[in-house]
Structures are given as structure tokens and as C-alpha cells.
Write a protein that holds these residues in place. Sequence first.
Motif, short mmCIF file in Angstrom:
data_model
loop_
_atom_site.label_atom_id
_atom_site.label_comp_id
_atom_site.label_asym_id
_atom_site.label_seq_id
_atom_site.Cartn_x
_atom_site.Cartn_y
_atom_site.Cartn_z
N GLY A 78 0.79 -1.23 0.00
CA GLY A 78 0.00 0.00 0.00
C GLY A 78 0.82 1.28 0.00
O GLY A 78 0.27 2.36 0.12
N LYS A 79 2.13 1.17 -0.18
CA LYS A 79 2.99 2.35 -0.10
C LYS A 79 3.25 3.02 -1.44
O LYS A 79 3.73 4.15 -1.48
N LYS A 80 2.93 2.34 -2.54
CA LYS A 80 3.21 2.89 -3.87
C LYS A 80 1.97 2.76 -4.74
O LYS A 80 1.37 1.70 -4.85
N LEU A 81 1.60 3.88 -5.36
CA LEU A 81 0.49 3.90 -6.31
C LEU A 81 1.04 4.26 -7.68
O LEU A 81 1.68 5.30 -7.83
N THR A 82 0.82 3.39 -8.65
CA THR A 82 1.25 3.66 -10.02
C THR A 82 0.01 3.96 -10.86
O THR A 82 -0.96 3.20 -10.85
N ILE A 83 0.07 5.09 -11.57
CA ILE A 83 -1.01 5.50 -12.46
C ILE A 83 -0.45 5.53 -13.88
O ILE A 83 0.50 6.27 -14.15
N ALA A 84 -1.01 4.71 -14.75
CA ALA A 84 -0.56 4.65 -16.15
C ALA A 84 -1.59 5.32 -17.04
O ALA A 84 -2.78 5.02 -16.96
N ILE A 85 -1.11 6.24 -17.88
CA ILE A 85 -1.99 6.94 -18.81
C ILE A 85 -1.67 6.47 -20.22
O ILE A 85 -0.51 6.51 -20.64
N LYS A 86 -2.70 6.04 -20.93
CA LYS A 86 -2.52 5.56 -22.30
C LYS A 86 -3.27 6.49 -23.24
O LYS A 86 -4.42 6.83 -23.00
N GLY A 87 -2.58 6.91 -24.29
CA GLY A 87 -3.20 7.80 -25.27
C GLY A 87 -3.02 9.26 -24.88
O GLY A 87 -1.99 9.65 -24.34
N ARG A 88 -4.05 10.05 -25.14
CA ARG A 88 -3.99 11.50 -24.87
C ARG A 88 -4.25 11.78 -23.39
O ARG A 88 -5.21 11.28 -22.82
N PHE A 89 -3.37 12.59 -22.80
CA PHE A 89 -3.55 13.03 -21.42
C PHE A 89 -3.98 14.49 -21.50
O PHE A 89 -3.17 15.39 -21.64
N ASP A 90 -5.30 14.70 -21.46
CA ASP A 90 -5.86 16.04 -21.61
C ASP A 90 -7.09 16.17 -20.71
O ASP A 90 -7.34 15.30 -19.88
N PHE A 91 -7.84 17.24 -20.89
CA PHE A 91 -8.97 17.51 -20.01
C PHE A 91 -9.98 16.36 -19.98
O PHE A 91 -10.64 16.14 -18.96
N GLY A 92 -10.08 15.63 -21.04
CA GLY A 92 -11.01 14.51 -21.10
C GLY A 92 -10.71 13.42 -20.08
O GLY A 92 -11.58 12.62 -19.74
N SER A 93 -9.50 13.39 -19.57
CA SER A 93 -9.12 12.37 -18.59
C SER A 93 -9.12 12.90 -17.16
O SER A 93 -8.72 12.20 -16.23
N HIS A 94 -9.60 14.12 -16.96
CA HIS A 94 -9.55 14.76 -15.64
C HIS A 94 -10.23 13.92 -14.56
O HIS A 94 -9.62 13.61 -13.53
N GLN A 95 -11.47 13.57 -14.74
CA GLN A 95 -12.23 12.85 -13.72
C GLN A 95 -11.61 11.47 -13.45
O GLN A 95 -11.44 11.08 -12.29
N THR A 96 -11.27 10.75 -14.50
CA THR A 96 -10.69 9.42 -14.34
C THR A 96 -9.35 9.48 -13.64
O THR A 96 -9.05 8.65 -12.78
N PHE A 97 -8.54 10.47 -13.98
CA PHE A 97 -7.22 10.62 -13.36
C PHE A 97 -7.38 10.92 -11.87
O PHE A 97 -6.70 10.33 -11.03
N ARG A 98 -8.28 11.82 -11.53
CA ARG A 98 -8.49 12.18 -10.13
C ARG A 98 -8.98 10.98 -9.32
O ARG A 98 -8.54 10.73 -8.21
#
Length: 101
Positions: free
Chosen positions: A11-31
Motif C-alpha cells: 500500500g505504499k506505492k500507487l502507479t497510475i498509467a496513462i494511455k493515449g492522450r492526457f488532456d482535459f477529457g481524462s480529468h475525472q478518471t485521473f483524479r
Amino acid sequence: MSVESEVSLDGKKLTIAIKGRFDFGSHQTFREAYERFYKVPELYVVDLKETTYLDSSALGMLLLLRDHAGGDDADVRVINSNSDVRKILGISNFDKLFDIS
């Protein structure tokens, strides 16, 4: 575009992988990728290996993640960015706020 998150077994490391465009459209999902955990990880890793595009709203989202993680005391790393993405991060002086590799 997709955002996938994975927390380490301890539980000490969180990895977030973004595939494709990282823009406003991914705001909610990223948060949601980092806010949904009860225990706050010590290390956040944002993996941009499959990120093809990054805009100013993505930079803002990275700043929000940094604030959520503890601001100046946060350990947030941005890894595997391609040369175009790394150039944007460098121009924005994000290398002063994040560990970028």
C-alpha cells in the motif's frame, strides 16, 4: 485514452498509467485513480510510457496530484515519458517539482 491505477501489496506505492492522450477529457478518471484509496501512499508514480499527447490541463492535473500527495513533501515521480512529453514538462519547469525519468 485510459487511466489505470495499481497499488503495491504493502500500500505504499500507487502507479497510475496513462494511455493515449492526457488532456482535459481524462480529468475525472485521473483524479479518481488517486482519490479512491483510503490509505495515502508514500510514493506516487505516473507512468507515461503509452502517453501520446499532454496539454496544459494535464499539467494542472499533475499539480493537483502533487498537492493531494502532500505538496512540497510529496514523492511523485513521472516516468517513461517520450521526448515530446518530456520537452513539455521541461519547458513548464516541472522537473523542479517532480522526479522525471
